[in-house]
Design an enzyme around this catalytic site. Structure first.
Site, PDB file in Angstrom:
ATOM      1  N   GLU A  27      -3.986  17.336 -11.115  1.00 15.72           N
ATOM      2  CA  GLU A  27      -4.418  17.810 -12.436  1.00 15.72           C
ATOM      3  C   GLU A  27      -5.920  18.087 -12.529  1.00 15.72           C
ATOM      4  OE1 GLU A  27      -2.126  16.160 -15.718  1.00 15.72           O
ATOM      5  OE2 GLU A  27      -3.847  16.455 -17.020  1.00 15.72           O
ATOM      6  N   ASN A  36       0.646  19.709 -20.681  1.00 13.28           N
ATOM      7  CA  ASN A  36       0.402  18.837 -21.839  1.00 13.28           C
ATOM      8  C   ASN A  36       0.366  19.615 -23.149  1.00 13.28           C
ATOM      9  OD1 ASN A  36       0.211  16.342 -20.476  1.00 13.28           O
ATOM     10  ND2 ASN A  36      -1.756  17.002 -19.669  1.00 13.28           N
ATOM     11  N   HIS A  94       8.671  10.148 -27.886  1.00 15.82           N
ATOM     12  CA  HIS A  94       7.616  10.993 -27.306  1.00 15.82           C
ATOM     13  C   HIS A  94       7.935  12.490 -27.492  1.00 15.82           C
ATOM     14  CE1 HIS A  94       4.678  12.429 -24.397  1.00 15.82           C
ATOM     15  NE2 HIS A  94       5.641  13.019 -23.721  1.00 15.82           N
ATOM     16  N   GLU A 148      10.515  19.147 -23.928  1.00 14.18           N
ATOM     17  CA  GLU A 148       9.841  19.453 -22.653  1.00 14.18           C
ATOM     18  C   GLU A 148      10.428  20.734 -22.036  1.00 14.18           C
ATOM     19  OE1 GLU A 148       7.222  17.740 -22.047  1.00 14.18           O
ATOM     20  OE2 GLU A 148       7.526  15.759 -22.941  1.00 14.18           O
ATOM     21  N   HIS A 185       0.826  17.817 -26.429  1.00 19.67           N
ATOM     22  CA  HIS A 185       0.771  16.382 -26.159  1.00 19.67           C
ATOM     23  C   HIS A 185      -0.434  15.698 -26.809  1.00 19.67           C
ATOM     24  CE1 HIS A 185       3.984  17.343 -23.432  1.00 19.67           C
ATOM     25  NE2 HIS A 185       4.052  16.130 -22.936  1.00 19.67           N
ATOM     26  N   LYS A 236       3.617  11.508 -10.851  1.00 16.55           N
ATOM     27  CA  LYS A 236       2.805  10.651 -11.727  1.00 16.55           C
ATOM     28  C   LYS A 236       3.576   9.363 -11.968  1.00 16.55           C
ATOM     29  CE  LYS A 236       0.003  13.855 -14.459  1.00 16.55           C
ATOM     30  NZ  LYS A 236      -0.253  14.382 -15.814  1.00 16.55           N
ATOM     31  N   ARG A 274      -2.348  22.015 -14.028  1.00 17.62           N
ATOM     32  CA  ARG A 274      -1.331  21.008 -14.371  1.00 17.62           C
ATOM     33  C   ARG A 274      -1.498  20.533 -15.817  1.00 17.62           C
ATOM     34  NH1 ARG A 274       1.276  16.095 -10.733  1.00 17.62           N
ATOM     35  NH2 ARG A 274       2.667  15.375 -12.388  1.00 17.62           N
ATOM     36  N   ARG A 317       0.810  -1.239   0.000  1.00 12.38           N
ATOM     37  CA  ARG A 317       0.000   0.000   0.000  1.00 12.38           C
ATOM     38  C   ARG A 317       0.835   1.278   0.000  1.00 12.38           C
ATOM     39  NH1 ARG A 317      -3.099  -3.081   3.631  1.00 12.38           N
ATOM     40  NH2 ARG A 317      -4.825  -4.067   2.532  1.00 12.38           N
ATOM     41  N   HIS A 319       0.497  12.699 -28.817  1.00 17.06           N
ATOM     42  CA  HIS A 319       0.072  11.332 -28.483  1.00 17.06           C
ATOM     43  C   HIS A 319      -0.606  10.673 -29.686  1.00 17.06           C
ATOM     44  CE1 HIS A 319      -0.021  12.200 -23.887  1.00 17.06           C
ATOM     45  NE2 HIS A 319       1.121  11.671 -24.251  1.00 17.06           N
ATOM     46  N   LYS A 373       7.894  23.283 -13.031  1.00 13.43           N
ATOM     47  CA  LYS A 373       7.078  22.081 -12.806  1.00 13.43           C
ATOM     48  C   LYS A 373       6.689  21.975 -11.340  1.00 13.43           C
ATOM     49  CE  LYS A 373       5.806  17.554 -13.686  1.00 13.43           C
ATOM     50  NZ  LYS A 373       5.872  16.355 -14.486  1.00 13.43           N
TER      51      LYS A 373
HETATM   52  P1  NAD Z   1      13.501   6.093 -21.370  1.00 12.13           P
HETATM   53  O1  NAD Z   1      13.352   5.957 -19.926  1.00 12.13           O
HETATM   54  O2  NAD Z   1      13.037   4.949 -22.221  1.00 12.13           O
HETATM   55  O3  NAD Z   1      15.014   6.402 -21.726  1.00 12.13           O
HETATM   56  C1  NAD Z   1      15.358   6.547 -23.078  1.00 12.13           C
HETATM   57  C2  NAD Z   1      16.560   5.664 -23.450  1.00 12.13           C
HETATM   58  O4  NAD Z   1      17.750   6.283 -22.972  1.00 12.13           O
HETATM   59  C3  NAD Z   1      16.531   4.276 -22.848  1.00 12.13           C
HETATM   60  O5  NAD Z   1      17.061   3.370 -23.778  1.00 12.13           O
HETATM   61  C4  NAD Z   1      17.450   4.417 -21.642  1.00 12.13           C
HETATM   62  O6  NAD Z   1      18.033   3.190 -21.250  1.00 12.13           O
HETATM   63  C5  NAD Z   1      18.488   5.350 -22.183  1.00 12.13           C
HETATM   64  N1  NAD Z   1      19.172   6.178 -21.195  1.00 12.13           N
HETATM   65  C6  NAD Z   1      18.629   6.791 -20.124  1.00 12.13           C
HETATM   66  N2  NAD Z   1      19.520   7.560 -19.521  1.00 12.13           N
HETATM   67  C7  NAD Z   1      20.674   7.411 -20.192  1.00 12.13           C
HETATM   68  C8  NAD Z   1      21.977   7.937 -20.035  1.00 12.13           C
HETATM   69  N3  NAD Z   1      22.246   8.850 -19.098  1.00 12.13           N
HETATM   70  N4  NAD Z   1      22.941   7.518 -20.886  1.00 12.13           N
HETATM   71  C9  NAD Z   1      22.664   6.649 -21.876  1.00 12.13           C
HETATM   72  N5  NAD Z   1      21.436   6.135 -22.100  1.00 12.13           N
HETATM   73  C10 NAD Z   1      20.462   6.515 -21.257  1.00 12.13           C
HETATM   74  O7  NAD Z   1      12.741   7.394 -21.923  1.00 12.13           O
HETATM   75  P2  NAD Z   1      12.414   8.817 -21.295  1.00 12.13           P
HETATM   76  O8  NAD Z   1      12.249   9.714 -22.443  1.00 12.13           O
HETATM   77  O9  NAD Z   1      13.326   9.196 -20.206  1.00 12.13           O
HETATM   78  O10 NAD Z   1      10.990   8.574 -20.611  1.00 12.13           O
HETATM   79  C11 NAD Z   1       9.849   8.264 -21.370  1.00 12.13           C
HETATM   80  C12 NAD Z   1       8.805   7.732 -20.431  1.00 12.13           C
HETATM   81  O11 NAD Z   1       8.489   8.741 -19.480  1.00 12.13           O
HETATM   82  C13 NAD Z   1       7.500   7.341 -21.093  1.00 12.13           C
HETATM   83  O12 NAD Z   1       7.101   6.086 -20.646  1.00 12.13           O
HETATM   84  C14 NAD Z   1       6.511   8.418 -20.627  1.00 12.13           C
HETATM   85  O13 NAD Z   1       5.197   7.926 -20.517  1.00 12.13           O
HETATM   86  C15 NAD Z   1       7.083   8.802 -19.307  1.00 12.13           C
HETATM   87  N6  NAD Z   1       6.761  10.149 -18.858  1.00 12.13           N
HETATM   88  C16 NAD Z   1       6.283  10.284 -17.595  1.00 12.13           C
HETATM   89  C17 NAD Z   1       5.992  11.553 -17.125  1.00 12.13           C
HETATM   90  C18 NAD Z   1       5.521  11.709 -15.705  1.00 12.13           C
HETATM   91  O14 NAD Z   1       5.139  12.824 -15.316  1.00 12.13           O
HETATM   92  N7  NAD Z   1       5.575  10.675 -14.903  1.00 12.13           N
HETATM   93  C19 NAD Z   1       6.200  12.683 -17.920  1.00 12.13           C
HETATM   94  C20 NAD Z   1       6.705  12.504 -19.197  1.00 12.13           C
HETATM   95  C21 NAD Z   1       6.984  11.222 -19.668  1.00 12.13           C
HETATM   96  N1  GLY Z   2       4.198  15.428 -17.612  1.00 14.66           N
HETATM   97  C1  GLY Z   2       2.933  15.987 -17.266  1.00 14.66           C
HETATM   98  C2  GLY Z   2       2.682  16.044 -15.808  1.00 14.66           C
HETATM   99  O1  GLY Z   2       3.496  15.656 -15.013  1.00 14.66           O
HETATM  100  O2  GLY Z   2       1.642  16.482 -15.420  1.00 14.66           O
END
Ligand code: NAD
Ligand code: GLY
Length: 356
Positions: free
Chosen positions: A233, A241, A261, A181, A244, A139, A237, A117, A248, A223
């Site tokens: 949100e 997006n 993305h 971003e 987005h 998130k 918040r 939990r 998306h 942020k």
């Molecule tokens: P990712 O986590 O897949 O990383 C991208 C690639 O880079 C991967 O292959 C990873 O292994 C590699 N990598 C990471 N750091 C590295 C480094 N320092 N050196 C070499 N390689 C490295 O992608 P991302 O763009 O970081 O994240 C995308 C994800 O984030 C999606 O799933 C999306 O839904 C999510 N997201 C979440 C939020 C949120 O608020 N929680 C916001 C935006 C995106």
């Molecule tokens: N990346 C959008 C949010 O965190 O609300």
């Protein structure tokens, strides 16, 4: 070292930015005398796991190394995390550390949100996208075959430790995706930051460390302020997006295989800017400024030619911001001022999509 605080009453937490952030005493105070599971992936563990484990000193730390990629952000992988937490007898006082980009951060965060939990977790983001966006704000989620991030929870980390030197190993396309971003924050509510980005884009693309720290700091500050004002949100918040909903739809049309993305968001922000121009809010010179900045960050400014406009429009209807069947878009009143808008002519949206 730069330090910010995300203010959420008893769930407030620090965001540290700098090359000493992993060895800050906060890490020890959050993990002392606790079992710690560091979750990372096969790409990152060889690069950074050892350094992070050393920073944890004498904490009782173990590691879990997952496969790399968005396609592993699933309930199946989540089960592997739960298996490890259970077989390793992690308890309610244990701590999860997410060492990676947004995929690891979202998935480890959701595991921490739900294991027994809810247990503590710490974000150690390594992509630019994660350092300026996903690691801050709580998130967490995994994907479902029928939709991205459809199973999740709000669960704030106890700290976010950002070492910008990890960006040195980040592939160029991933770096540009994160820049989308960063540019977003200038567009939605900070004209001065947008101007600063225009002046410093060459330094940023060369990953100049001083410029990077400044860009990450301003992005996290914005942020953190937005999340502090609207954690779940209900209102502003959603401004995060910008681009987005278009983005998306592009990602979904490509089955998440082609563009990253951030690339889709780059094109989406340019589309939002052009739609804002059609509404008479931006002038053509401002739209050109936005397009130029996105292109200087090696981001696309148009949707791919091979996606039918009608398909893109249809996919936009599945957006999480649709309320009672009504599509809501984030559009720009000015550079530095975004608003949530649903009262637009459908023909204007179609025109924007057809123009790409
Ligand atoms: P990712 O986590 O897949 O990383 C991208 C690639 O880079 C991967 O292959 C990873 O292994 C590699 N990598 C990471 N750091 C590295 C480094 N320092 N050196 C070499 N390689 C490295 O992608 P991302 O763009 O970081 O994240 C995308 C994800 O984030 C999606 O799933 C999306 O839904 C999510 N997201 C979440 C939020 C949120 O608020 N929680 C916001 C935006 C995106
Ligand atoms: N990346 C959008 C949010 O965190 O609300």
């Amino acid at each position: 070292m730069k330090k910010l605080q995300l203010e959420l009453a008893e769930r407030s937490y620090p965001i540290l930015i700098g090359d000493q952030s992993w060895s800050d005493p906060i890490l020890h105070s959050l993990t002392r005398n606790k079992k710690v599971l560091v979750i990372s992936n096969q790409t990152l563990a060889p690069l950074y796991m050892e350094t992070l484990l050393q920073s944890l000193g004498d904490a009782d730390a173990e590691q879990l190394i997952l496969e790399d990629g968005e396609r592993f952000k699933t309930l199946d992988t989540l089960e592997k995390i739960y298996d490890r937490l259970l077989t390793g007898q992690f308890d309610r006082s244990s701590v999860v550390i997410a060492l990676g980009g947004g995929v690891i951060g979202d998935m480890a965060g959701f595991a921490a949100a739900t294991y027994q939990r809810g247990i503590d977790f710490i974000q150690v983001p390594t992509t630019l996208l994660a350092q300026v966006d996903s690691s801050v704000g709580g998130k967490t989620a995994v994907n479902h075959p029928l939709g991205k991030n459809m199973i999740g929870a709000f669960h704030q980390p106890k700290a976010v430790l950002i070492d910008p030197r990890t960006l040195d190993t980040l592939p160029d396309r991933e770096f540009s995706a994160g820049m989308a971003e960063v540019i977003k924050y200038g567009l939605i509510r900070d004209r001065d930051f947008f101007d600063w980005l225009e002046s410093n884009i060459d330094r940023l693309m060369a990953r100049d460390s001083e410029a990077m720290v400044e860009a990450i700091l301003i992005s996290c500050k914005t942020k953190a302020e937005i999340v502090a004002a609207d954690e779940t949100e209900q209102g502003q918040r959603a401004l995060l997006n910008l681009g987005h909903t278009f983005g998306h739809a592009i990602e979904s049309a490509q089955n998440y295989r082609d563009w990253l993305h951030g690339e889709a968001v780059g094109a989406g922000m340019a589309m939002a800017a052009r739609m804002s121009e059609s509404l008479g809010w931006l002038d053509s010179a401002e739209v050109e400024q936005i397009e130029n900045l996105l292109q200087a960050a090696n981001l696309p400014i148009k949707a791919p030619d091979d996606i039918e406009p009608s398909k893109l429009r249809d996919l936009m209807s599945h957006d999480k911001k649709v309320q009672l069947g009504q599509l809501r878009l984030i559009l720009l009143k000015q550079i530095g001022h975004a608003e949530i808008f649903s009262d637009f002519e459908e023909s204007l949206l179609i025109k924007t999509i057809e123009q790409g």
